[in-house]
Each structure stands twice: as structure tokens, then as C-alpha cells.
Design an enzyme around this catalytic site. Structure first.
Site, PDB file in Angstrom:
ATOM      1  N   ARG A 140       7.128   3.393  -2.972  1.00 33.10           N
ATOM      2  CA  ARG A 140       6.027   3.899  -3.788  1.00 33.10           C
ATOM      3  C   ARG A 140       6.522   5.069  -4.625  1.00 33.10           C
ATOM      4  O   ARG A 140       7.538   5.695  -4.322  1.00 33.10           O
ATOM      5  CB  ARG A 140       4.875   4.360  -2.902  1.00 33.10           C
ATOM      6  CG  ARG A 140       4.271   3.261  -2.010  1.00 33.10           C
ATOM      7  CD  ARG A 140       3.144   3.829  -1.160  1.00 33.10           C
ATOM      8  NE  ARG A 140       2.497   2.805  -0.344  1.00 33.10           N
ATOM      9  CZ  ARG A 140       2.831   2.524   0.914  1.00 33.10           C
ATOM     10  NH1 ARG A 140       3.816   3.196   1.501  1.00 33.10           N
ATOM     11  NH2 ARG A 140       2.191   1.584   1.589  1.00 33.10           N
ATOM     12  N   LYS A 164       2.493   6.237   3.579  1.00 39.48           N
ATOM     13  CA  LYS A 164       1.075   6.557   3.643  1.00 39.48           C
ATOM     14  C   LYS A 164       0.636   6.782   5.085  1.00 39.48           C
ATOM     15  O   LYS A 164       1.066   6.065   5.984  1.00 39.48           O
ATOM     16  CB  LYS A 164       0.244   5.417   3.037  1.00 39.48           C
ATOM     17  CG  LYS A 164       0.232   5.394   1.521  1.00 39.48           C
ATOM     18  CD  LYS A 164      -0.746   4.345   1.031  1.00 39.48           C
ATOM     19  CE  LYS A 164      -0.876   4.382  -0.490  1.00 39.48           C
ATOM     20  NZ  LYS A 164      -1.845   3.375  -0.976  1.00 39.48           N
ATOM     21  N   HIS A 232       4.737   0.521  -9.858  1.00 43.20           N
ATOM     22  CA  HIS A 232       4.165  -0.535  -9.037  1.00 43.20           C
ATOM     23  C   HIS A 232       4.611  -1.925  -9.479  1.00 43.20           C
ATOM     24  O   HIS A 232       4.656  -2.850  -8.661  1.00 43.20           O
ATOM     25  CB  HIS A 232       2.634  -0.427  -9.035  1.00 43.20           C
ATOM     26  CG  HIS A 232       2.093  -0.024  -7.699  1.00 43.20           C
ATOM     27  ND1 HIS A 232       2.421   1.167  -7.099  1.00 43.20           N
ATOM     28  CD2 HIS A 232       1.286  -0.681  -6.821  1.00 43.20           C
ATOM     29  CE1 HIS A 232       1.821   1.239  -5.924  1.00 43.20           C
ATOM     30  NE2 HIS A 232       1.129   0.132  -5.727  1.00 43.20           N
ATOM     31  N   ARG A 235       7.709  -2.359  -7.583  1.00 42.00           N
ATOM     32  CA  ARG A 235       7.390  -2.591  -6.169  1.00 42.00           C
ATOM     33  C   ARG A 235       6.882  -4.017  -5.961  1.00 42.00           C
ATOM     34  O   ARG A 235       7.294  -4.706  -5.017  1.00 42.00           O
ATOM     35  CB  ARG A 235       6.344  -1.577  -5.723  1.00 42.00           C
ATOM     36  CG  ARG A 235       5.860  -1.702  -4.270  1.00 42.00           C
ATOM     37  CD  ARG A 235       5.006  -0.499  -3.917  1.00 42.00           C
ATOM     38  NE  ARG A 235       4.184  -0.686  -2.748  1.00 42.00           N
ATOM     39  CZ  ARG A 235       4.580  -0.495  -1.489  1.00 42.00           C
ATOM     40  NH1 ARG A 235       5.825  -0.104  -1.245  1.00 42.00           N
ATOM     41  NH2 ARG A 235       3.764  -0.662  -0.471  1.00 42.00           N
ATOM     42  N   HIS A 258       3.151  -1.654   4.683  1.00 38.24           N
ATOM     43  CA  HIS A 258       1.739  -2.041   4.778  1.00 38.24           C
ATOM     44  C   HIS A 258       1.311  -2.028   6.241  1.00 38.24           C
ATOM     45  O   HIS A 258       1.991  -2.600   7.097  1.00 38.24           O
ATOM     46  CB  HIS A 258       1.516  -3.445   4.214  1.00 38.24           C
ATOM     47  CG  HIS A 258       1.614  -3.509   2.731  1.00 38.24           C
ATOM     48  ND1 HIS A 258       1.833  -4.694   2.036  1.00 38.24           N
ATOM     49  CD2 HIS A 258       1.506  -2.543   1.778  1.00 38.24           C
ATOM     50  CE1 HIS A 258       1.859  -4.440   0.744  1.00 38.24           C
ATOM     51  NE2 HIS A 258       1.674  -3.149   0.556  1.00 38.24           N
ATOM     52  N   TYR A 267       1.102 -11.396  -1.975  1.00 36.87           N
ATOM     53  CA  TYR A 267       2.351 -11.870  -2.562  1.00 36.87           C
ATOM     54  C   TYR A 267       2.600 -13.342  -2.274  1.00 36.87           C
ATOM     55  O   TYR A 267       3.417 -13.966  -2.942  1.00 36.87           O
ATOM     56  CB  TYR A 267       3.517 -11.013  -2.062  1.00 36.87           C
ATOM     57  CG  TYR A 267       3.385  -9.591  -2.513  1.00 36.87           C
ATOM     58  CD1 TYR A 267       3.582  -9.239  -3.849  1.00 36.87           C
ATOM     59  CD2 TYR A 267       3.015  -8.586  -1.629  1.00 36.87           C
ATOM     60  CE1 TYR A 267       3.432  -7.941  -4.279  1.00 36.87           C
ATOM     61  CE2 TYR A 267       2.857  -7.274  -2.051  1.00 36.87           C
ATOM     62  CZ  TYR A 267       3.067  -6.968  -3.379  1.00 36.87           C
ATOM     63  OH  TYR A 267       2.893  -5.686  -3.801  1.00 36.87           O
TER      64      TYR A 267
END
Length: 293
Positions: A140, A164, A232, A235, A258, A267
Site C-alpha cells: 500500500r 492496516k 493502487h 497493487r 487482507h 481478483y
């Protein structure tokens, strides 16, 4: 919304969410509060609010963010005894459509983005390393910006990243990215030796998120005409290309950081599109439009 400051403090101190995530929740909840200020908060009122956002053109991914923010806030309110139930539990949104799938670059476009810069092009060498690292790791923007010079040396093949929610993960670095970073490091000391940041500006300071975004945009304007480049997209391209090659969605989930597999599953839609295109172009029994004779 009532007690919003207390809720944001809860997200920070007890949930340990990243500052950027908390700011997003704050923005979304403030927006909802403005629209619902004179409304009795019920499931119907919240559903009408999401429907209105959808009519305004928000895609499913953005609506998911709004729903998650509302659901988390009212769940906390319920736990605190401020609300008898969570009115956001059963909110519905439109399914992710093809138009809301993340944009990606093809491997050929990635190659066009990454010509080897000359030895005298310091900004080119830096930007080349940034793009190689984004595409090699799926980092990120905030994660890449936070990297420090001392984390890399000649033998570095992986990094420990705090993502995150302060969740750690290991990202692996391929030869192309490692070579580009080492080349940048050989130039970097000429600009600044005191700042610990890996990627610095011409003033010798850590590159801000905005500065990295602008650097990518300028780079794409030169090397990939007609395409808008932002972190992004790199990514998403990393995830899509890796999934096409490995078919290992769990591995891609771990590499992206994630927490939920459902986040990574978007995806698979991209992967199916890729396979469908190959089938349509190559299979002898694929449906094709008949030629006019």
C-alpha cells in the site's frame, strides 16, 4: 452522530486500527450524520441512505465502505447500551459489477513503465525503484512511504511490514526490485544522509503520500501515454498477475495483508476475465461473430 469521538477513540485504542482507516470511518460517518440528522435511525432509513448513494453513482466497493462504517458504529453503540439493536446489520448493496472491478495494467504495460533510467537521472532512478517495489510486493502507499533506508541491504529478499490495523506480514522482493532499490541507495546518500527514509525528495525529506502519487503520475505521462498511474493500480496488477500465475488465492491474500478472504476474491473476477479473453481468442469452438458475406 452521537458519541462519534468516543467511537473513534475506541477504534484507535482498543481496535488498533491504522490512522488512515480511522480517518476514513470518520469521514463516512460524518457524511451519514449530515444526511440523517433529522431522520429516525432505522434499518429502512439507513438502506434508503445507501440507495441514494448508489443512485448518485457510487460503486459497490465504496458502498461497502459506507455499510461497514455504519455497521461497526452501531454495533459499538449497541454494546455500549446506547442502542437496543444494530439497524445496519441487514443492509444490502448491489453486487460488485464488472465496471467496479479494480483497473490493472498488463505485463506489457508494466514493461513499458520500467525502462532502465540513465545514471544521471536521479529522479528517474528513484521513481524506477518505487514502481518496481510497488509491483513486486503489492505494498500500500502508506506502507511504501514508511520504509526506511536501513531495512535494505545487498542480501535483502523480504521485508516485515506492519499493515492496516497493525497487522504484520512478510513481503518478498524479486531480483528486479532489489536491483532497482540498491541502485537508488547508491545515489541516495548524495542527497541526504540524516533522514532515515528510503525514498526522499530533492530536499532530502521522506516522500509524502501525495509526492509519491505525483511522481507516478509524471512517470506514466512520459512512459505510458494515456494511462493514469497510481499506487493502487500497481497493487491490483501485482495481485491479478500473481493470481493468474499461481492460482493460490490464500497466498495472494497473505501477501496483500487482507484480513478477509472475500476482499481478495475480487481478483478472481479479473482472473476469469483474463481466461475468458484467452478462450474467446484461441479456442476453435469459441463463440465468434459470423463474418458478413
Amino acid at each position: 452522530m452521537m458519541h462519534l469521538s468516543a467511537y473513534l477513540n475506541y477504534l484507535h485504542h482498543e481496535r488498533n486500527l491504522a490512522p488512515t482507516t480511522i480517518k476514513t470511518y470518520q469521514r463516512l460517518l460524518n457524511q451519514a450524520a449530515q444526511q440523517l440528522s433529522d431522520t429516525l435511525i432505522t434499518t429502512t432509513a439507513l438502506q434508503n441512505y445507501l440507495n441514494q448513494l448508489h443512485q448518485q453513482g457510487l460503486i459497490a466497493q465504496s458502498l461497502n465502505q459506507h455499510r461497514a462504517a455504519l455497521k461497526g458504529y452501531f454495533h459499538w453503540r449497541q454494546q455500549q447500551g446506547h442502542h437496543p439493536h444494530n439497524p445496519a446489520t441487514n443492509l444490502r448493496i448491489a453486487k460488485v459489477s464488472q465496471h467496479s472491478l479494480p483497473k490493472t495494467l498488463t505485463p506489457e504495460e508494466i514493461s513499458e513503465l520500467l525502462p532502465t533510467p540513465s545514471e544521471n537521472d536521479l529522479l528517474g532512478i528513484r521513481n524506477h525503484a518505487i514502481i518496481e517495489l510497488f509491483y513486486a510486493t503489492g505494498l500500500r502507499l502508506a506502507e511504501l512511504s514508511a520504509l526506511n533506508h536501513e531495512q535494505f541491504h545487498t542480501q535483502t529478499t523480504s521485508l516485515r511490514i506492519i499493515g492496516k490495523g497493525n497487522h504484520p506480514r512478510i513481503v518478498h522482493i524479486g531480483d528486479y526490485a532489489r536491483t532497482a532499490i540498491l541502485r537508488w541507495q547508491n545515489k541516495r546518500p548524495q542527497w541526504a544522509k540524516e533522514d532515515p527514509a528510503l525514498f526522499i525528495s530533492q530536499r532530502g525529506q521522506r516522500l509524502s503520500h501525495r509526492a509519491i502519487q505525483l511522481a507516478l503520475k509524471r512517470h506514466a505521462k512520459i512512459h505510458l501515454t494515456g494511462r493514469n498511474l497510481h499506487p493502487h493500480i500497481l497493487r491490483h496488477s501485482f495481485a491479478s498477475h500473481l493470481l493468474q500465475s499461481s492460482q493460490d488465492i490464500r497466498g495472494v491474500q497473505e501477501m496483500l495483508g487482507h484480513q478477509q478472504l472475500s476482499t481478495t476474491q475480487i481478483y478472481t473476477h479479473l482472473n476469469h476475465q483474463h481466461l475468458s479473453k484467452i478462450y474467446d481468442q484461441t479456442h476453435p469452438r469459441a463463440k465468434r461473430k459470423p463474418n458478413n458475406t
